[in-house]
Design an enzyme around this catalytic site. Structure first.
Site, PDB file in Angstrom:
ATOM      1  N   ARG A 161      -0.402  70.737 -29.644  1.00 13.64           N
ATOM      2  CA  ARG A 161      -1.639  70.140 -29.095  1.00 13.64           C
ATOM      3  C   ARG A 161      -2.542  71.185 -28.423  1.00 13.64           C
ATOM      4  NH1 ARG A 161       0.517  66.442 -31.516  1.00 13.64           N
ATOM      5  NH2 ARG A 161       0.552  64.261 -30.858  1.00 13.64           N
ATOM      6  N   SER A 233      -1.773  59.099 -26.771  1.00  9.79           N
ATOM      7  CA  SER A 233      -0.847  59.658 -25.772  1.00  9.79           C
ATOM      8  C   SER A 233      -1.658  60.235 -24.624  1.00  9.79           C
ATOM      9  CB  SER A 233      -0.032  60.800 -26.370  1.00  9.79           C
ATOM     10  OG  SER A 233       0.689  60.364 -27.481  1.00  9.79           O
ATOM     11  N   GLU A 329      -2.435  65.146 -21.831  1.00  3.47           N
ATOM     12  CA  GLU A 329      -2.887  65.710 -23.096  1.00  3.47           C
ATOM     13  C   GLU A 329      -4.395  65.486 -23.203  1.00  3.47           C
ATOM     14  OE1 GLU A 329      -3.224  64.241 -27.492  1.00  3.47           O
ATOM     15  OE2 GLU A 329      -1.160  63.994 -26.808  1.00  3.47           O
TER      16      GLU A 329
END
Ligand code: EPU
Length: 333
Positions: A161, A233, A329
């Site tokens: 990520r 998420s 995130e």
């Protein structure tokens, strides 16, 4: 197109009702270059995609930029591989659907992820054992001085990520096109338990079948942002050292994990949060989603600060129980 005092409500999937002083959309590299040369893009500015990984905590006193660059073009092919270039402003899932229709293998596990092509290369999106970095060949960019540069995937510093494009000093670099390297030869990634279970027992496995399976898993587990504001998420799955992993798995024998090639282990943050009793719990209009604790949701009219307060409470609970720091995130603005 330049608009002022612009509501960002429909430009962030969390559904946070904030405004930007200016909102600028462009449809080509030439148009963006023109805006740059005319001094239309001044500090502070922020380039967004669909806003599916963003949390606004207040009005943005600056310029929000958004690409509407389209176009899908085959740039090269041989007997096994096809190189496909797509505009940064294309809806990610429409692009995946197109590739699946063409019979090109690689992106099907990344079906139904909200967002746009440009952001996929910034965020290194991933799901069901596939990360987009492994399918990216090159990323075309333009910077705030109008300089054009193509990055090879190896130059993008891709990790989980993360990429070079997320660094503070790269804020003035905008992705214009991404070139993907896909396979013309049948090749699936089905090692992820949830996906394997979904397709196991089917008489045949094809690209559309894998895409449908991924979409059904996501629809079951993840809230639809059109119904319940969210950014997928909210946290990254933490990665712990080999030593720490051994201690944790002795103390919590049922703990799920993904071993990494370097011996470290990724622990699902959703599991950690659920163990702390936070799954389904609310604080004001912000809540931990009832079917997937990794996702924070806006039950209606939540402010960015309410979501942050919930995130802080969840992080503290995980730290207190497991001595593990989990990090958002989502990009907080
Ligand atoms: N789990 C729980 N409780 C929960 C959620 C998960 O116990 O509330 C457990 C599950 O039972 C399973 C494990 O945690 O054993 C993993 O859960 P899941 O397969 O749902 O995946 P994840 O690790 O929670 C990651 C990505 C998702 C991606 C899925 C599938 C991150 C931060 N998230 O979630 O990505 O779709 O794997 O590959 O890496 C996103 O980035 O927005 C996103 C949705």
């Amino acid at each position: 197109m330049i608009q002022t005092n612009f509501s960002l409500l429909h430009h962030n999937t969390f559904g946070i009702d904030v405004k930007a002083s200016r909102f600028v959309e462009y449809s080509s590299v030439e148009e963006l270059n023109g805006l740059i040369l005319n001094g239309q893009i001044t500090e502070p500015y922020l380039h967004i995609g669909e806003g599916s990984n963003l949390l606004f905590t207040e009005d943005y006193a600056g310029t929000i930029l958004h690409s509407r660059i389209g176009g899908i073009e085959v740039v090269r092919e041989d007997t096994e591989t096809i190189w496909v270039k797509a505009g940064a402003g294309i809806d990610w899932d429409k692009f995946v659907a197109y590739c699946v229709d063409q019979g090109w293998y690689g992106l099907e596990n990344l079906s139904f992820i909200p967002g746009e092509v440009g952001a996929s290369a910034v965020q290194n999106i991933g799901a069901y054992g596939v990360e987009v970095k492994d399918l990216i060949d090159t990323v075309d960019t333009i910077n705030i001085y109008g300089e054009i540069k193509t990055y090879q995937a190896a130059e993008c510093a891709y990790t989980y990520r993360d990429s070079i494009f997320k660094r503070a000093e790269m804020k003035n670099v905008f992705v214009t096109h991404v070139c993907f390297k896909l396979s013309k030869i049948r090749k699936f990634t089905l090692d992820y338990n949830a996906l394997r279970d979904e397709v196991e027992g089917l008489p045949e496995i094809t690209l559309p079948i894998v895409r449908t399976a991924v979409i059904s898993i996501r629809k079951r587990k993840l809230p639809d942002p059109k119904v319940l504001g969210n950014a997928g998420s909210f946290f990254m799955n933490p990665i712990v050292s080999q030593v720490r992993f051994k201690e944790l798995s002795e103390t919590f024998p049922g703990m799920p994990y993904y071993l990494q090639p370097d011996g470290t282990a990724k622990i699902p943050a959703g599991w950690l949060i659920e163990q702390c009793g936070w799954k389904g719990k609310s604080m004001g209009q912000a809540a931990v989603y009832e079917s997937q604790a990794l996702v924070l949701v806006n039950k209606g009219g939540a402010t960015g600060s309410e979501i942050i307060a919930l995130s802080d409470a969840v992080r503290k609970a995980v730290y207190d129980k497991f001595n593990i720091n989990i990090h958002p995130e989502v990009n907080i603005v």
